[in-house]
Design an enzyme around this catalytic site. Structure first.
Site, PDB file in Angstrom:
ATOM      1  N   ASN A 137      -5.933  51.416  70.011  1.00  0.00           N
ATOM      2  CA  ASN A 137      -5.776  50.302  70.947  1.00  0.00           C
ATOM      3  C   ASN A 137      -4.735  49.324  70.419  1.00  0.00           C
ATOM      4  O   ASN A 137      -4.621  49.084  69.206  1.00  0.00           O
ATOM      5  CB  ASN A 137      -7.110  49.607  71.244  1.00  0.00           C
ATOM      6  N   CYS A 162      -5.817  50.472  75.834  1.00  0.00           N
ATOM      7  CA  CYS A 162      -6.866  51.162  75.069  1.00  0.00           C
ATOM      8  C   CYS A 162      -6.305  52.391  74.360  1.00  0.00           C
ATOM      9  O   CYS A 162      -5.297  52.978  74.771  1.00  0.00           O
ATOM     10  CB  CYS A 162      -7.973  51.624  76.006  1.00  0.00           C
ATOM     11  N   GLU A 212      -3.500  45.498  71.228  1.00  0.00           N
ATOM     12  CA  GLU A 212      -3.829  44.276  71.964  1.00  0.00           C
ATOM     13  C   GLU A 212      -2.616  43.358  72.079  1.00  0.00           C
ATOM     14  O   GLU A 212      -1.594  43.555  71.418  1.00  0.00           O
ATOM     15  CB  GLU A 212      -4.992  43.562  71.263  1.00  0.00           C
ATOM     16  N   CYS A 242     -10.090  53.405  81.687  1.00  0.00           N
ATOM     17  CA  CYS A 242      -9.682  54.660  81.039  1.00  0.00           C
ATOM     18  C   CYS A 242     -10.344  55.866  81.694  1.00  0.00           C
ATOM     19  O   CYS A 242      -9.734  56.932  81.793  1.00  0.00           O
ATOM     20  CB  CYS A 242      -9.994  54.624  79.549  1.00  0.00           C
ATOM     21  N   GLU A 250      -7.380  55.406  74.301  1.00  0.00           N
ATOM     22  CA  GLU A 250      -7.350  56.620  75.131  1.00  0.00           C
ATOM     23  C   GLU A 250      -6.044  56.704  75.910  1.00  0.00           C
ATOM     24  O   GLU A 250      -5.408  57.755  75.989  1.00  0.00           O
ATOM     25  CB  GLU A 250      -8.520  56.610  76.125  1.00  0.00           C
ATOM     26  N   CYS A 283     -13.678  52.941  78.452  1.00  0.00           N
ATOM     27  CA  CYS A 283     -13.935  51.877  79.436  1.00  0.00           C
ATOM     28  C   CYS A 283     -13.703  52.432  80.848  1.00  0.00           C
ATOM     29  O   CYS A 283     -13.167  53.531  81.027  1.00  0.00           O
ATOM     30  CB  CYS A 283     -13.032  50.672  79.167  1.00  0.00           C
TER      31      CYS A 283
HETATM   32  N1  THU Z   1     -11.036  49.709  73.716  1.00  0.00           N
HETATM   33  C1  THU Z   1     -10.450  50.927  73.582  1.00  0.00           C
HETATM   34  O1  THU Z   1      -9.351  51.054  73.036  1.00  0.00           O
HETATM   35  N2  THU Z   1     -11.103  51.995  74.058  1.00  0.00           N
HETATM   36  C2  THU Z   1     -12.390  51.989  74.538  1.00  0.00           C
HETATM   37  O2  THU Z   1     -12.917  53.023  74.870  1.00  0.00           O
HETATM   38  C3  THU Z   1     -13.114  50.705  74.636  1.00  0.00           C
HETATM   39  C4  THU Z   1     -12.285  49.488  74.400  1.00  0.00           C
HETATM   40  C5  THU Z   1     -10.358  48.546  73.135  1.00  0.00           C
HETATM   41  C6  THU Z   1      -9.711  47.602  74.089  1.00  0.00           C
HETATM   42  C7  THU Z   1      -9.703  46.315  73.266  1.00  0.00           C
HETATM   43  O3  THU Z   1      -8.563  46.318  72.430  1.00  0.00           O
HETATM   44  C8  THU Z   1     -10.919  46.425  72.391  1.00  0.00           C
HETATM   45  O4  THU Z   1     -11.286  47.799  72.387  1.00  0.00           O
HETATM   46  C9  THU Z   1     -12.093  45.591  72.853  1.00  0.00           C
HETATM   47  O5  THU Z   1     -12.381  45.838  74.184  1.00  0.00           O
END
Ligand code: THU
Length: 138
Positions: free
Chosen positions: A51, A62, A53, A98, A64, A95
């Site tokens: 991920n 994310c 940010e 995704c 994925e 999420c």
């Molecule tokens: N996140 C992911 O990368 N994948 C997931 O399956 C769940 C959430 C990340 C997004 C964000 O950077 C952090 O986790 C918190 O939501």
């Protein structure tokens, strides 16, 4: 949730390890929640993502999606499997956003969720996203 990895084949084991490694490269200064993912292309190539940010939170991508976008940008757009790794006792699933992307770009593939204790569970994309909306409705 499974606690033994003996049932997993070589590719799942490799994807599990690569997802755990990719997780360490997460750029997550805001949530501190690190996630790694690995998408397996039908030619056997593995694409890892973490991920990433952003101060404007909504621009966060994310793990994925990073993995899937990496594969597509390298010319691989057929997928067979996806693995997701986070450091949580309850396995972290993709999420909602995704799940939609996985459905549209990968179809009903198996998705392995894992943590740093190598606990794991595999669910199909359809199980995670029943009655999905996609281009068939347009
Ligand atoms: N996140 C992911 O990368 N994948 C997931 O399956 C769940 C959430 C990340 C997004 C964000 O950077 C952090 O986790 C918190 O939501």
């Amino acid at each position: 949730m499974n606690t033994s990895t003996t049932e997993l084949d070589r590719q799942w084991l490799q994807m599990m390890e690569l997802a755990q490694q990719a997780r360490r490269r997460a750029h997550a200064p805001f949530s501190r929640f690190q996630v790694g993912a690995v998408a397996a292309a039908s030619n056997g190539k593995l694409y890892a993502g973490c991920n990433v940010e952003n101060a404007s939170y909504g621009l966060t991508v994310c793990a994925e999606r990073v993995a899937i976008w990496k594969a597509i940008s390298e010319g691989d757009s057929q997928f067979t499997r996806l693995a997701v790794a986070a450091d949580t006792p309850t396995l972290t699933p993709p999420c909602g956003a995704c799940r939609q992307i996985i459905w549209e770009f990968c179809g009903d593939i198996p998705i392995l969720m894992t943590n740093l204790e190598n606990q794991w569970e595999i669910l199909s994309c359809r199980e995670l996203l029943p009655r999905a909306f996609d281009a068939k409705f347009l």
